[in-house]
Design a protein around this motif. Structure first.
Motif, PDB file in Angstrom:
ATOM      1  N   GLY A 153       0.817  -1.218   0.000  1.00 26.67           N
ATOM      2  CA  GLY A 153       0.000   0.000   0.000  1.00 26.67           C
ATOM      3  C   GLY A 153       0.845   1.259   0.000  1.00 26.67           C
ATOM      4  N   ASP A 154       0.261   2.352   0.479  1.00 28.30           N
ATOM      5  CA  ASP A 154       0.908   3.660   0.430  1.00 28.30           C
ATOM      6  C   ASP A 154       2.200   3.674   1.236  1.00 28.30           C
ATOM      7  OD1 ASP A 154      -1.295   4.499  -0.999  1.00 28.30           O
ATOM      8  OD2 ASP A 154      -2.278   5.428   0.728  1.00 28.30           O
ATOM      9  N   VAL A 155       3.274   4.145   0.616  1.00 30.13           N
ATOM     10  CA  VAL A 155       4.538   4.364   1.325  1.00 30.13           C
ATOM     11  C   VAL A 155       4.535   5.806   1.824  1.00 30.13           C
ATOM     12  CG1 VAL A 155       7.040   4.240   1.218  1.00 30.13           C
ATOM     13  CG2 VAL A 155       5.669   2.724  -0.199  1.00 30.13           C
ATOM     14  N   LEU A 156       4.498   5.976   3.137  1.00 27.14           N
ATOM     15  CA  LEU A 156       4.354   7.303   3.725  1.00 27.14           C
ATOM     16  C   LEU A 156       5.635   7.815   4.371  1.00 27.14           C
ATOM     17  CD1 LEU A 156       0.840   6.828   5.360  1.00 27.14           C
ATOM     18  CD2 LEU A 156       1.394   7.710   3.087  1.00 27.14           C
ATOM     19  N   GLU A 157       6.639   6.960   4.485  1.00 20.07           N
ATOM     20  CA  GLU A 157       7.923   7.401   5.030  1.00 20.07           C
ATOM     21  C   GLU A 157       9.039   6.498   4.530  1.00 20.07           C
ATOM     22  OE1 GLU A 157      10.082   9.559   5.820  1.00 20.07           O
ATOM     23  OE2 GLU A 157       9.131  10.178   7.720  1.00 20.07           O
ATOM     24  N   THR A 158      10.220   7.097   4.344  1.00 16.27           N
ATOM     25  CA  THR A 158      11.447   6.335   4.153  1.00 16.27           C
ATOM     26  C   THR A 158      12.575   7.095   4.825  1.00 16.27           C
ATOM     27  OG1 THR A 158      12.814   5.139   2.545  1.00 16.27           O
ATOM     28  CG2 THR A 158      12.163   7.367   1.955  1.00 16.27           C
ATOM     29  N   ARG A 159      13.503   6.346   5.407  1.00 16.27           N
ATOM     30  CA  ARG A 159      14.708   6.899   6.020  1.00 16.27           C
ATOM     31  C   ARG A 159      15.891   6.026   5.620  1.00 16.27           C
ATOM     32  NH1 ARG A 159      12.982   9.940  10.790  1.00 16.27           N
ATOM     33  NH2 ARG A 159      11.254  11.156   9.963  1.00 16.27           N
ATOM     34  N   PHE A 160      17.048   6.642   5.507  1.00 12.41           N
ATOM     35  CA  PHE A 160      18.283   5.927   5.193  1.00 12.41           C
ATOM     36  C   PHE A 160      19.227   6.104   6.379  1.00 12.41           C
ATOM     37  CE2 PHE A 160      16.229   7.272   1.329  1.00 12.41           C
ATOM     38  CZ  PHE A 160      16.330   6.175   0.491  1.00 12.41           C
ATOM     39  N   ARG A 161      19.712   4.993   6.928  1.00 15.77           N
ATOM     40  CA  ARG A 161      20.567   5.052   8.103  1.00 15.77           C
ATOM     41  C   ARG A 161      21.724   4.059   7.967  1.00 15.77           C
ATOM     42  NH1 ARG A 161      18.873   9.643   8.957  1.00 15.77           N
ATOM     43  NH2 ARG A 161      17.113  10.087  10.334  1.00 15.77           N
ATOM     44  N   ASP A 162      22.830   4.357   8.650  1.00 13.47           N
ATOM     45  CA  ASP A 162      23.954   3.439   8.739  1.00 13.47           C
ATOM     46  C   ASP A 162      23.935   2.759  10.103  1.00 13.47           C
ATOM     47  OD1 ASP A 162      24.938   4.084   6.221  1.00 13.47           O
ATOM     48  OD2 ASP A 162      26.176   5.725   6.995  1.00 13.47           O
ATOM     49  N   THR A 163      24.259   1.473  10.133  1.00 11.29           N
ATOM     50  CA  THR A 163      24.288   0.718  11.381  1.00 11.29           C
ATOM     51  C   THR A 163      25.620  -0.006  11.515  1.00 11.29           C
ATOM     52  OG1 THR A 163      23.403  -1.361  10.485  1.00 11.29           O
ATOM     53  CG2 THR A 163      21.806   0.337  11.129  1.00 11.29           C
ATOM     54  N   ASN A 164      26.007  -0.305  12.756  1.00 12.79           N
ATOM     55  CA  ASN A 164      27.272  -0.985  12.989  1.00 12.79           C
ATOM     56  C   ASN A 164      27.225  -2.449  12.588  1.00 12.79           C
ATOM     57  OD1 ASN A 164      28.534   1.314  14.043  1.00 12.79           O
ATOM     58  ND2 ASN A 164      27.842   0.886  16.111  1.00 12.79           N
ATOM     59  N   ASN A 165      26.116  -3.123  12.856  1.00 18.91           N
ATOM     60  CA  ASN A 165      26.040  -4.566  12.653  1.00 18.91           C
ATOM     61  C   ASN A 165      25.415  -4.981  11.334  1.00 18.91           C
ATOM     62  OD1 ASN A 165      27.214  -5.327  15.189  1.00 18.91           O
ATOM     63  ND2 ASN A 165      25.286  -4.760  16.172  1.00 18.91           N
ATOM     64  N   ASP A 166      24.557  -4.133  10.778  1.00 12.51           N
ATOM     65  CA  ASP A 166      23.835  -4.506   9.561  1.00 12.51           C
ATOM     66  C   ASP A 166      24.194  -3.644   8.363  1.00 12.51           C
ATOM     67  OD1 ASP A 166      21.894  -6.665  10.527  1.00 12.51           O
ATOM     68  OD2 ASP A 166      21.503  -5.061  11.964  1.00 12.51           O
ATOM     69  N   GLY A 167      25.138  -2.714   8.535  1.00 13.37           N
ATOM     70  CA  GLY A 167      25.545  -1.867   7.433  1.00 13.37           C
ATOM     71  C   GLY A 167      24.488  -0.829   7.084  1.00 13.37           C
ATOM     72  N   PRO A 168      24.563  -0.230   5.890  1.00 12.65           N
ATOM     73  CA  PRO A 168      23.561   0.757   5.471  1.00 12.65           C
ATOM     74  C   PRO A 168      22.188   0.098   5.294  1.00 12.65           C
ATOM     75  CG  PRO A 168      25.562   0.945   4.162  1.00 12.65           C
ATOM     76  CD  PRO A 168      25.682  -0.328   4.919  1.00 12.65           C
ATOM     77  N   VAL A 169      21.153   0.734   5.829  1.00 13.12           N
ATOM     78  CA  VAL A 169      19.787   0.204   5.737  1.00 13.12           C
ATOM     79  C   VAL A 169      18.854   1.314   5.275  1.00 13.12           C
ATOM     80  CG1 VAL A 169      20.214  -1.472   7.578  1.00 13.12           C
ATOM     81  CG2 VAL A 169      19.175   0.749   8.143  1.00 13.12           C
ATOM     82  N   PHE A 170      17.671   0.898   4.812  1.00 14.05           N
ATOM     83  CA  PHE A 170      16.598   1.860   4.597  1.00 14.05           C
ATOM     84  C   PHE A 170      15.354   1.367   5.313  1.00 14.05           C
ATOM     85  CE2 PHE A 170      16.036  -1.069   1.066  1.00 14.05           C
ATOM     86  CZ  PHE A 170      14.665  -1.157   0.862  1.00 14.05           C
ATOM     87  N   MET A 171      14.528   2.313   5.733  1.00 13.38           N
ATOM     88  CA  MET A 171      13.317   2.017   6.490  1.00 13.38           C
ATOM     89  C   MET A 171      12.125   2.575   5.740  1.00 13.38           C
ATOM     90  SD  MET A 171      14.720   2.928  10.318  1.00 13.38           S
ATOM     91  CE  MET A 171      15.168   4.614   9.908  1.00 13.38           C
TER      92      MET A 171
ATOM     93  N   ALA B  29      17.404  -7.187  21.187  1.00 20.38           N
ATOM     94  CA  ALA B  29      17.941  -8.114  22.182  1.00 20.38           C
ATOM     95  C   ALA B  29      19.460  -8.116  22.143  1.00 20.38           C
ATOM     96  CB  ALA B  29      17.404  -9.522  21.941  1.00 20.38           C
ATOM     97  N   ASN B  30      20.020  -7.737  20.989  1.00 18.77           N
ATOM     98  CA  ASN B  30      21.464  -7.594  20.822  1.00 18.77           C
ATOM     99  C   ASN B  30      21.684  -6.488  19.808  1.00 18.77           C
ATOM    100  OD1 ASN B  30      21.280  -8.897  18.130  1.00 18.77           O
ATOM    101  ND2 ASN B  30      20.888 -10.760  19.316  1.00 18.77           N
ATOM    102  N   GLY B  31      22.829  -6.448  19.159  1.00 17.65           N
ATOM    103  CA  GLY B  31      23.102  -5.342  18.258  1.00 17.65           C
ATOM    104  C   GLY B  31      22.465  -5.424  16.895  1.00 17.65           C
ATOM    105  N   SER B  32      21.783  -6.510  16.586  1.00 14.79           N
ATOM    106  CA  SER B  32      21.248  -6.697  15.234  1.00 14.79           C
ATOM    107  C   SER B  32      19.814  -6.211  15.125  1.00 14.79           C
ATOM    108  CB  SER B  32      21.318  -8.170  14.830  1.00 14.79           C
ATOM    109  OG  SER B  32      20.413  -8.938  15.598  1.00 14.79           O
ATOM    110  N   ILE B  33      19.471  -5.706  13.956  1.00 14.28           N
ATOM    111  CA  ILE B  33      18.117  -5.233  13.704  1.00 14.28           C
ATOM    112  C   ILE B  33      17.111  -6.371  13.774  1.00 14.28           C
ATOM    113  CG2 ILE B  33      16.633  -4.325  11.850  1.00 14.28           C
ATOM    114  CD1 ILE B  33      18.969  -2.458  11.125  1.00 14.28           C
ATOM    115  N   SER B  34      17.506  -7.552  13.356  1.00 17.38           N
ATOM    116  CA  SER B  34      16.581  -8.689  13.367  1.00 17.38           C
ATOM    117  C   SER B  34      16.141  -9.080  14.769  1.00 17.38           C
ATOM    118  CB  SER B  34      17.223  -9.899  12.679  1.00 17.38           C
ATOM    119  OG  SER B  34      18.383 -10.310  13.373  1.00 17.38           O
TER     120      SER B  34
END
Length: 316
Positions: free
Chosen positions: A70-88, A155-160
């Motif tokens: 459905g409708d995409v109402l937000e996106t952000r681009f961030r860098d993380t230590n454990n998962d590298g560059p991500v988008f939300m 629970a730890n440093g990972s996004i998952s």
């Protein structure tokens, strides 16, 4: 520089005289700066990245993503230590108020985390350091009286490993932004701009209200000024506010244009913004991204652009 906590606890706005959007800054270069921006198109239910100086046609898409829900109402681009560059991404369906939020790896779009909601999420942000994620949901029913900030901790440093912790009531919550200078989470919705401290670690994280300030109504967006780490831009249904984080109570009413859905300022000094039609014929935007200093606009043919975001992983 430490923040004035007395100022943080004030609850009123001392607004300055309203200026047109073109008067928010002066003396900027007349040449279009070189950067990339992402447009959130609710007609196509996707995010597309373009170079600032290109026409926003399919042939010029540099990167795109369609989550399929459905409708995409937000996106952000961030860098993380454990998962590298991500988008939300966050969004959903206005018909039933349900929605989704996801975090994916930028390199291959691999899904790292997702959650579903019943109150139409409009924004997602990651708190650097603790690794918490906050999703702003606008309502709990077909009307506009609900809303909350949903908090997730790892629970730890990972996004998952993110798990739901708790929700904080926030009427018509629309926008959230992490501020690494003052270690505050800024949130806007309804008639207030609010700040929170993020306390604790991992799954003991909590939000603690630090301050609240009045705005006119239907608060929509909060974004940084990449030329000044002390400044935020906040929008509601009738204003763009320039907010000095050291004294939010003295925020300036910088524009009285209606229905500005997103507003931010690139490090070159150029501002970019989107808005709904001024006759309120559609709440989700037009086919145009607007620029300031100097004034300009670029159309996405066939699009209805809810927001335009800088492709920038820095928080400010």
């Amino acid at each position: 520089m430490s923040i004035d906590r007395r100022s943080l606890l004030r609850g009123t706005v001392a607004a300055g005289a309203a200026l047109p959007l073109g008067a928010l800054a002066t003396g900027q270069s007349q040449a279009a700066p070189a950067y990339q921006l992402a447009v959130l198109d609710v007609n196509r239910n996707n995010v597309c990245v373009f170079n600032r100086g290109d026409q926003f046609t399919d042939a010029n898409i540099k990167w795109s993503f369609n989550p399929g829900w459905g409708d995409v109402l937000e996106t952000r681009f961030r860098d993380t230590n454990n998962d590298g560059p991500v988008f939300m991404v966050a969004g959903g369906s206005p018909g039933n108020g349900k929605g989704h939020a996801e975090i994916r790896r930028r390199s291959d779009k691999k899904l790292l985390w997702q959650a579903t909601f019943n109150n139409y999420p409009h924004c997602i942000e990651r708190v650097r350091g603790p690794g918490a994620v906050v999703v702003a949901g606008t309502r709990t029913d077909p009307g506009k009286n609900g809303g909350s900030l949903h908090l997730y901790g790892p629970a730890n440093g990972s996004i998952s490993s993110l798990k739901y912790l708790r929700s904080y009531p926030f009427r018509q919550a629309h926008g959230v932004l992490w501020d690494p200078l003052f270690n505050l989470l800024w949130a806007v919705g309804g008639t207030v701009l609010r700040s929170y401290r993020v306390e604790g670690t991992y799954q003991n994280i909590k939000l603690v209200k630090a301050g609240e300030w009045a705005i006119a109504g239907n608060g929509h967006d909060v974004q940084p000024d990449y030329t000044d780490t002390n400044v935020l831009y906040v929008t509601d249904s009738g204003h763009v506010y320039k907010v000095d984080k050291r004294n939010p109570a003295a925020m300036e009413v910088s524009s009285t244009r209606k229905y500005v859905k997103s507003f931010s300022r690139h490090s070159s000094g150029e501002g970019l913004w989107t808005s709904a039609p001024q006759d309120a014929s559609n709440p989700f935007g037009t086919s145009w991204v607007h620029f300031r200093w100097p004034s300009a606009a670029t159309q996405r043919p066939g699009g209805r652009l809810y927001k335009a975001r800088l492709v920038e992983s820095a928080y400010q």
